[in-house]
Scaffold this motif. Sequence first.
Motif, PDB file in Angstrom:
ATOM      1  N   GLU A 453       0.622  -1.317  -0.192  1.00 41.40           N
ATOM      2  CA  GLU A 453       0.343  -0.153  -0.546  1.00 41.40           C
ATOM      3  C   GLU A 453       0.820   0.989  -0.363  1.00 41.40           C
ATOM      4  N   SER A 456       1.986   4.297  -2.534  1.00 42.15           N
ATOM      5  CA  SER A 456       1.356   5.508  -2.827  1.00 42.15           C
ATOM      6  C   SER A 456       1.394   6.682  -2.356  1.00 42.15           C
ATOM      7  N   PRO A 476      -3.092  -1.471  -5.287  1.00 43.68           N
ATOM      8  CA  PRO A 476      -3.482  -1.216  -3.634  1.00 43.68           C
ATOM      9  C   PRO A 476      -4.539   0.519  -3.913  1.00 43.68           C
ATOM     10  N   GLU A 477      -5.614   0.329  -3.003  1.00 36.86           N
ATOM     11  CA  GLU A 477      -6.807   1.189  -3.110  1.00 36.86           C
ATOM     12  C   GLU A 477      -5.995   2.497  -2.816  1.00 36.86           C
ATOM     13  N   GLY A 478      -4.547   2.995  -2.524  1.00 38.19           N
ATOM     14  CA  GLY A 478      -4.134   4.107  -2.192  1.00 38.19           C
ATOM     15  C   GLY A 478      -3.688   4.229  -3.918  1.00 38.19           C
TER      16      GLY A 478
END
Length: 991
Positions: A453, A456, A476-478
Motif C-alpha cells: 500500500e 501510494s 492498492p486502493e491508494g
Amino acid sequence: MALSSTAVSPFCKFLSPLLFLLCFLSPAQSDDLRTLLALKSSLHNPNTNVFDTWTAATSICGFTGVTCAAADNTSVAELELSSSNLNGPLPLDSICQLDSLEKLSLGHNSFTGTVPKDLSNCTKLRYLDLGNNFFTGEFPDFSALSQLQHLYLNQSGFSGQFPWNSLANTTSLVALSLGDNAFDPTPFPPEIVRLTNLRWLYLTNTSIVGRIPDEIGGLTQLINLEFSDNYLTGEIPASIGNLRNLWQLEMYNNNLTGKIPAGLGNLTLLENFDASRNHLEGDLSATRYLTNLVTLQLFQNELSGFVPPEFGGFTKLVNLSLYENQLSGHLPENLGSVSGFDFIDVSENYLTGPIPPNMCKKGVMRGLLMLQNNFTGGIPASYANCTTLLRFRVSKNSLSGEIPAGIWGLPNVNIIDIEDNQFEGRLTADIGKAKSLGQLLVSNNRLSGELPEEISQATSLVAISLSDNQFSGEIPEGVGGLKLLSSLQMQNNNLSGSIPRSISLCNSLSDLNIARNSLSGEIPSSLGSLPTLNALNISDNQLSGRIPGTLSSLKLSLLDLSNNSLTGGIPLSLSVDAYDGSFDGNPELCSETVNGFKRCRRESGMSKDVRTLLTCVAVGSLILLVSFGSYLHLKNREKEDGDRSLKEENWDVKSFHVLTFSEDDILDSIKPENLVGKGGSGNVYKVSLANGRDVAVKHIWTAGPDEGKHQRSSTPMLGKRGGGGGRGRSKELEAEVQTLSSIRHLNVVKLYCSITSEDSSLLVYEYMCNGSLWDRLHTSEKVELDWETRYEIAVGSARGLEYLHHGCERPVLHRDVKSSNILLDEFFKPRIADFGLAKVVQSGLGKDSTRVIAGTHGYIAPEYAYTYKVDEKSDVYSFGVVLMELVSGKRPMEPEFGDNKDIVDWIGSKLKTKESVFSIVDPKIPDVCKDDAIKLLRIAILCTAKLPNSRPTMRSVVQMLEEAKPCKLLGIFISKDDGSPKTIEVLEKKP
C-alpha cells in the motif's frame, strides 16, 4: 590628451588668476571620458546598475568595469563589461576610439546587429571577448589586430565565411574560441596549426570538414583542444600524442574512424577525454595509461575488447560513459572504489560477470546505468545505502536474486529500471520512502507477493511498469493518490479483486493496462472521468456487469475489453470501426450495430428487477416534478450570474494582430450553445463575428477548482494535463501565449489576442473548420483524404515545425506533436496548434531536462524514458509518427500491433519484403500513388530512428518531403475490355 576635471583643480590653484581662468576654460573632459559617456548613452542595460558610477564627476578609473593604463589616470586600458545584461547594437567604432585599449570583454550579453568591417582602430587589442551574444552577419577581417592574444567569439551569432586567413597575422594568439557559430563549411584551416603559442583552442560546432591534419601535433603548448560537433573524417592523427600538456581533449559527434592511436597514452596529464558519437573501432588499450582521467566518454562507437583493469586503480575517474559499443568481458572488480564514481553508463554492450560492488563506496554516485548487457549475479547490497543515486538502470541482463530492500526506498532516485531480468522476491514497503521516484520499471521478472500500500506514498511517480511478473493480491486502493501518474502497466500477473475506483483520481493517467490478471467485479464508471486517458486495456480478466457508458467520453487510441464476462449492450458511441475486436470474448454482450454479437432484445415479460425499477421511478417522479422547476430556476439564475460575472471581470486585452472584434464580442459568445470541443487544457468555443468570419476561443480558468471565485460560471472548468490546479493552468497558458504571440507562419495557428482576468483567460485563435488531422484519419465521421491532400498536409506541417525549430530567434520545442494537434482549414491546409507544453530553448542550452514526460502515448520519443532529455529531435520523432499515420491510415496504437507495440514497431516488422512494405500503405490510397507513399514512409522511418542523433533536422525533413512531391492523379476512368471492367489512371508528370 586633455586633463580631466579632477586633475585641473589642484594644478590650476597655484597659478595667477589669469592662468587659472584659462585652465578653467580648457576642456574639462578627456577624450576617453567623452567616449565612455557616449558609450553609456548608446547601450541598453535594463535591470542593472553597472553604469551608476559612469558620471562626468567621477574619474574614469573609478568607473565600474574600467581599468586605466598604468602610465596615467586618463586613458582606458581595459573595459570589462561581460555578463552585464547589455543589449542592442554594439558601437564598436566608438569603443575603438579608446587609443590605449588592450582588453575588451563584452561576452555573455545580448548584443545584436553586425560588427563594423574595419577594426584597424583597435590595433592595440590583446584581448577581445564578444562571445555569447546575438550578433548577425560575418565577423570581419581582423588582420590588423596583430597583437591579439585572446579571441573569444564562441556562440556569438556570427555566420557566413569566417576570415581564417586573418589568423596568419595573429601568431601571438594564446586562446582562440570560435565554437558554436553557424560558419560556412570549410576544411580544417591550415592557419590553425601555425599558431604555436596556442594553449586554448575551441572549435566545436564550426562546420569544419575533412581530416584533422598531422600538423596538429605541433601545437605542443595546448592545454585544451575541442573540435566536437563538426564533420571531421578519417583517423585521429598519431601526432596527437605530442600534446603532452593536454588537460582536455574533446572530439565527439564527428565521423572519425579507425583506432584510438597508441600515442594517446603519452597524454598523462589528460583529465577529460570525449570522443563519443564517432565510428572508432579497436580496443581501449591506449587509455590504460591515462591515470589522471576524471571523465572518459567514448559512447556510441564501435569499440570492442575488454575494459582495461587499470581503470579500477584510477584515483580521479568519476565519470565513465562507454554505452553502445561492442565491449565484452568483466568490468574491473574494484572499479570506482578508489575514486568514488559519480556516473557510469556501460549500457548496450556485451559485458559479462557481476556488477562491481564498490562504485558508490564514497557515497557520491548519481547514476548507475548498465542495461542491455549480459551481467549475472545479484545487485550488491552496498547500493541499498547509495542515497545519492538519481538513476538506477540494470534492465535487459541476466541478473537474479532478490533486490536489496533499500533500493526501493532510495530517497533521491528518479528511475528504477530492472526490467527483463530474473529477479525474485517482493516489492517492499520501502517504496514509500522513494519521494523522488518518477519511473518504476520492473516488468518481465519473477517478482511476487502483494503490492505494498506504501506505493501510494511515492507521489512523484509518473510511470509504473509491473507487467509480466507474479504479483498477486489486490491493486492498492491508494494508487489514486499518485496524481502525476501517466502510465500504469500491470498486465500478465496474478492480481485479483476489483479495479480500484480511486484510479479515477489519477488525473494525469494516459495509459492503463491491467490485462491478463484475475480481476473481477464491474468496470468502474469513474474511469470515464479521466481527462487524459488515451489507452485502456483491461482484457483477459473476469470482469462482469455492463460496459459503463461513461467510457464514451474518452478519446482513446486503444480500447480492449475482450475476454471478460461483460453483459448487456455495447454503448452505441463505442460501436465504431476504430474499436473493432475490442469486445470479443464476452458472449453475453449484445449490439445492434457491431457484427458478431447477438442483437439486443427487449424482454416480453416484466422481471422483478424491472418492476422494482419502475416503482422507484414512479415514486421518484413526484420529487422530480417538484424539483424540476426549482432546477430550471436555479440553472437560469446560475447562468445569468455566470454571464454577469464574466462581463463584470476586469479584463486585460493583449492583441498580437490587428483585431476586427471587441472584447465584448468575445465575452458575449462564451456560452454553452457555442461550445465545440473540450481539449486537454480548456473548453473551446466557436464565435461568429459580425463581419462573417469565425474565431475559436479557448477558455481557461487560471485559478484551481477551489480557488476561483466564479466557480459557478456558465462555462465549465476543464482540468489540465498534470492534474489540474491553477498553477498548472497558468503555466500552460503562459507557455502558449509566449510561444504563439510572436510567431508568424502560414502553418502555425494564429493567436489573435489574449483576454485575461484574475481567475480566467481567453485565447482567441483563427477558426479551423475542418477540425484536426486525427479526426479526418481516424474518427467515424472521417472525411476521405486523397493522397495529394495527405502529402500537402505532411509538407505544410513540416514547414510549421521547421519554422519553430529554425526560424525563431530561439528554437521552440512543441513537445506534443500529434495528428490531433494539426488543424485543417477550409482548404485542408494544416496548422500546428496546442502549444501548452512548448518550451523555448534558452541561450546556451541545447536541451531541456524534465522529470515529467510531456506528450502523448504513441508519439513520445524513446529517449524521454532513457534520459528525460528533450530537444528538437524529440519533435522530429513525433512528426515521423504523424507521417506513418498519413501513409498507413493506422493510429499510433492499435490492438493488431501487439502488447506494448506501437506503429513504429509495427512498421519496423514489415520491412522484410517488398510485398510487406506495400501492405503498410492505406488501402484507400490508389495503387498508382503507393510508390509516392513509400517515399514518405522512408522519411518517417528516418524521423523515428532510435537514436536522436540519427534523425534528420526538420529543415532536412522539409527538403526530403519537397523532393518526394507525388504525381498528380488527374482522373480514374473505367473502360470495358472484353466485357470486364478495367481501371485507367491518368497522371500529371512532375514539373
